[in-house]
Design a protein around this motif. Structure first.
Motif, PDB file in Angstrom:
ATOM      1  N   VAL A 230     -46.975  -0.299  -7.125  1.00  0.00           N
ATOM      2  CA  VAL A 230     -47.267  -0.095  -5.709  1.00  0.00           C
ATOM      3  C   VAL A 230     -46.671   1.236  -5.266  1.00  0.00           C
ATOM      4  O   VAL A 230     -45.524   1.562  -5.588  1.00  0.00           O
ATOM      5  CB  VAL A 230     -46.708  -1.242  -4.858  1.00  0.00           C
ATOM      6  CG1 VAL A 230     -46.926  -0.982  -3.378  1.00  0.00           C
ATOM      7  CG2 VAL A 230     -47.358  -2.560  -5.257  1.00  0.00           C
ATOM      8  N   ASP A 231     -47.455   2.011  -4.543  1.00  0.00           N
ATOM      9  CA  ASP A 231     -46.977   3.277  -4.005  1.00  0.00           C
ATOM     10  C   ASP A 231     -45.836   3.007  -3.029  1.00  0.00           C
ATOM     11  O   ASP A 231     -46.001   2.254  -2.067  1.00  0.00           O
ATOM     12  CB  ASP A 231     -48.129   3.987  -3.287  1.00  0.00           C
ATOM     13  CG  ASP A 231     -47.746   5.378  -2.803  1.00  0.00           C
ATOM     14  OD1 ASP A 231     -46.560   5.738  -2.880  1.00  0.00           O
ATOM     15  OD2 ASP A 231     -48.649   6.111  -2.346  1.00  0.00           O
ATOM     16  N   PRO A 232     -44.644   3.584  -3.266  1.00  0.00           N
ATOM     17  CA  PRO A 232     -43.513   3.332  -2.355  1.00  0.00           C
ATOM     18  C   PRO A 232     -43.809   3.724  -0.906  1.00  0.00           C
ATOM     19  O   PRO A 232     -43.212   3.173   0.019  1.00  0.00           O
ATOM     20  CB  PRO A 232     -42.391   4.194  -2.938  1.00  0.00           C
ATOM     21  CG  PRO A 232     -42.769   4.387  -4.375  1.00  0.00           C
ATOM     22  CD  PRO A 232     -44.263   4.435  -4.392  1.00  0.00           C
ATOM     23  N   ALA A 233     -44.735   4.677  -0.724  1.00  0.00           N
ATOM     24  CA  ALA A 233     -45.056   5.120   0.636  1.00  0.00           C
ATOM     25  C   ALA A 233     -46.219   4.350   1.252  1.00  0.00           C
ATOM     26  O   ALA A 233     -46.569   4.586   2.413  1.00  0.00           O
ATOM     27  CB  ALA A 233     -45.382   6.620   0.630  1.00  0.00           C
ATOM     28  N   ALA A 234     -46.818   3.405   0.493  1.00  0.00           N
ATOM     29  CA  ALA A 234     -47.981   2.684   1.003  1.00  0.00           C
ATOM     30  C   ALA A 234     -47.570   1.679   2.070  1.00  0.00           C
ATOM     31  O   ALA A 234     -46.515   1.047   1.964  1.00  0.00           O
ATOM     32  CB  ALA A 234     -48.692   1.965  -0.140  1.00  0.00           C
ATOM     33  N   PRO A 235     -48.387   1.500   3.105  1.00  0.00           N
ATOM     34  CA  PRO A 235     -48.082   0.486   4.128  1.00  0.00           C
ATOM     35  C   PRO A 235     -48.281  -0.909   3.550  1.00  0.00           C
ATOM     36  O   PRO A 235     -49.220  -1.156   2.795  1.00  0.00           O
ATOM     37  CB  PRO A 235     -49.087   0.790   5.231  1.00  0.00           C
ATOM     38  CG  PRO A 235     -50.234   1.445   4.525  1.00  0.00           C
ATOM     39  CD  PRO A 235     -49.632   2.235   3.401  1.00  0.00           C
ATOM     40  N   ILE A 236     -47.406  -1.824   3.932  1.00  0.00           N
ATOM     41  CA  ILE A 236     -47.493  -3.184   3.400  1.00  0.00           C
ATOM     42  C   ILE A 236     -48.047  -4.160   4.421  1.00  0.00           C
ATOM     43  O   ILE A 236     -48.296  -5.320   4.089  1.00  0.00           O
ATOM     44  CB  ILE A 236     -46.105  -3.664   2.931  1.00  0.00           C
ATOM     45  CG1 ILE A 236     -45.092  -3.598   4.074  1.00  0.00           C
ATOM     46  CG2 ILE A 236     -45.635  -2.861   1.745  1.00  0.00           C
ATOM     47  CD1 ILE A 236     -43.760  -4.200   3.729  1.00  0.00           C
ATOM     48  N   ASN A 237     -48.257  -3.709   5.647  1.00  0.00           N
ATOM     49  CA  ASN A 237     -48.844  -4.583   6.676  1.00  0.00           C
ATOM     50  C   ASN A 237     -50.366  -4.496   6.563  1.00  0.00           C
ATOM     51  O   ASN A 237     -51.019  -3.710   7.235  1.00  0.00           O
ATOM     52  CB  ASN A 237     -48.374  -4.159   8.062  1.00  0.00           C
ATOM     53  CG  ASN A 237     -46.877  -4.322   8.225  1.00  0.00           C
ATOM     54  OD1 ASN A 237     -46.304  -5.299   7.777  1.00  0.00           O
ATOM     55  ND2 ASN A 237     -46.237  -3.352   8.854  1.00  0.00           N
ATOM     56  N   VAL A 238     -50.932  -5.308   5.661  1.00  0.00           N
ATOM     57  CA  VAL A 238     -52.352  -5.230   5.364  1.00  0.00           C
ATOM     58  C   VAL A 238     -53.196  -6.070   6.315  1.00  0.00           C
ATOM     59  O   VAL A 238     -54.425  -5.987   6.278  1.00  0.00           O
ATOM     60  CB  VAL A 238     -52.616  -5.657   3.902  1.00  0.00           C
ATOM     61  CG1 VAL A 238     -51.956  -4.683   2.940  1.00  0.00           C
ATOM     62  CG2 VAL A 238     -52.105  -7.078   3.654  1.00  0.00           C
ATOM     63  N   LEU A 239     -52.565  -6.896   7.148  1.00  0.00           N
ATOM     64  CA  LEU A 239     -53.286  -7.719   8.113  1.00  0.00           C
ATOM     65  C   LEU A 239     -52.955  -7.263   9.528  1.00  0.00           C
ATOM     66  O   LEU A 239     -51.787  -7.048   9.856  1.00  0.00           O
ATOM     67  CB  LEU A 239     -52.913  -9.201   7.962  1.00  0.00           C
ATOM     68  CG  LEU A 239     -53.285  -9.877   6.637  1.00  0.00           C
ATOM     69  CD1 LEU A 239     -52.762 -11.306   6.607  1.00  0.00           C
ATOM     70  CD2 LEU A 239     -54.784  -9.850   6.423  1.00  0.00           C
ATOM     71  N   SER A 240     -53.990  -7.125  10.337  1.00  0.00           N
ATOM     72  CA  SER A 240     -53.779  -6.760  11.733  1.00  0.00           C
ATOM     73  C   SER A 240     -53.335  -7.987  12.526  1.00  0.00           C
ATOM     74  O   SER A 240     -53.561  -9.133  12.097  1.00  0.00           O
ATOM     75  CB  SER A 240     -55.070  -6.193  12.323  1.00  0.00           C
ATOM     76  OG  SER A 240     -56.058  -7.210  12.404  1.00  0.00           O
TER      77      SER A 240
END
Length: 449
Positions: A230-240
């Motif tokens: 997983v990209d350390p900079a990727a957002p993890i809040n995938v659900l609105s």
């Protein structure tokens, strides 16, 4: 102008760099994403294979139920040798052969129990498909959890290895200071203790990684390939927030286990009707053709008969068995209703738990990310303080240990958030392979392993 030897050397160097880059690209290309791992698991997992076979068997219930409404054709034949002894026969004895056969067609015209059985078969086939979808959803969750468990274990081992290296540096410095009389034996012992503890933690992290890898390999059915991290900079809040609200509201109605419970309840209702229908009369159309030896008393030969008619059967009393079967079916119906209520409550609970996992994981990740930045600053400032004599080596060791513990916890919180998002969708019956492909966008596909 370049000299020939220098030019050749430069060419060899350039070739080596290109070869190394190509090797790195090949290594990166071998990294499998979450959805790719899932497709491989789907093709090899024996648990899901058993679920597919069970679904195929369940679909046959519809054909079996339909058979009770269709014509039933049977045929019979025999070969007989008759030795007849009678005072009416000349010589009191006669022998002859008999080859009778018959062909019967029975078409149910009025059989309420068979109609109920067919309706049950349709629902049981649908229930088999629903249970297969439930097994597929469970496979999605099992694969995602095993995948993230491996990544989390890799991150933990990386953190413990880096911590061990930091402790080793502090131990080496402490030994040098002790040898020249600039530090005490207590400080050396503290550095040695932290190093030994870090070594033990690194071993535990390595063992945990091996166990997690073997778990995923069991699902995969082969040796585990490199996984895309997983990209350390990727957002993890995938659900609105809107999606979360909708999933929470729909979970008690759209959860796959709730759908299976509703179908099971309908099957149980039909079973009550089927048992009650055993009291009803039945009407069948019967067509029959048969051939047998004619009476040899008059004129030897064959006799062929054709009959057609309606057969009425009225059940009157069967020892109370029908009433008992009906009461049993009614009790099973009540059980199915209670299980459906439990399935709705369980879906609500699982959705709420997953929601809390998303919320707490997101908040914890944000806090730990800030704590990690603060910890890195603290390590630098504490190290400087030690160099100027305002802080002790124990202070440095404490800040280093805290920093790597924070990194480990941050990694776990990020994976918890992603996994809870999948569990929330599963609780509402909305999880699909497309959700794993969406998570692939958060992965570093070209990251070297």
């Amino acid at each position: 102008m370049f000299e020939p030897r220098k030019l050749a050397a430069r060419q060899r160097t350039l070739l080596s760099l290109l070869t190394a880059a190509a090797a790195l690209a090949v290594t990166a290309a071998r990294a499998d994403t979450l959805s790719e791992i899932y497709l491989q698991v789907r093709a090899n997992d024996p648990v899901f294979g058993a679920a597919r076979a069970q679904a195929a068997a369940g679909r046959e219930k519809e054909a079996q139920g339909r058979a009770g409404l269709l014509p039933n054709v049977s045929a019979g034949a025999s070969l007989q040798r008759v030795e007849e002894h009678s005072s009416y026969v000349e010589g009191n004895k006669r022998s002859y052969s008999n080859k009778p056969w018959n062909l019967t067609l029975n078409q149910p015209l009025l059989r309420l129990a068979n109609v109920k059985t067919y309706q049950q078969g349709v629902l049981q086939a649908a229930l088999a498909d629903q249970q297969l979808r439930l097994a597929e959803q469970e496979l999605l969750l099992r694969t995602a959890k095993a995948y993230f468990d491996v990544l989390q274990a890799q991150d933990a081992m990386t953190a413990m290895t880096a911590q061990l290296e930091a402790f080793a540096q502090q131990l080496a410095q402490s030994k040098r200071s002790f040898d020249v009389g600039l530090s005490s034996i207590t400080e050396l012992n503290e550095a040695q203790t932290r190093h030994d503890l870090g070594f033990a933690q690194e071993i535990a992290a390595r063992n945990d990684l091996e166990v997690r890898r073997r778990t995923l390999e069991k699902l995969l059915g082969r040796e585990l390939p490199p996984l895309a991290p997983v990209d350390p900079a990727a957002p993890i809040n995938v659900l609105s927030p809107a999606e979360i609200k909708q999933l929470l509201e729909r979970a008690p109605f759209d959860a796959l286990q709730v759908g299976a419970g509703e179908l099971a309840e309908q099957v149980a209702e039909l079973e009550v009707g089927r048992q009650r229908a055993a009291h009803a009369p039945t009407v069948d159309l019967v067509l029959r053709a048969d051939e047998r030896n004619a009476s040899v008393y008059i004129s030897p030969g064959n006799s062929r008969n054709y009959t057609a008619g309606l057969e009425l059967n009225v059940p009157i009393f069967q020892g109370g068995a029908i009433s008992s079967y009906t009461r049993e079916a009614e009790a099973n119906l009540e059980r199915a209703r209670q299980q459906l209520l439990d399935a709705r409550a369980q879906a609500t609970l699982e959705a709420r738990q997953a929601y809390l996992g998303v919320q707490s994981g997101s908040a914890l990740s944000a806090s730990l990310r800030q704590a990690q930045a603060s910890g890195e600053t603290q390590v630098k400032s504490t190290t400087r303080g030690f160099e100027v004599g305002t802080r002790t080596r124990v202070d440095v060791l404490n800040t280093v240990q805290q920093l790597y513990a924070t990194r480990k916890d941050l990694s776990a919180a990020r994976y918890q958030t992603l996994m809870s998002s999948l569990q929330l969708k599963a609780a509402a019956g909305a999880l699909s392979e497309g959700d794993l492909r969406a998570l692939d966008q958060l992965l570093l596909r070209n990251a070297p392993q």
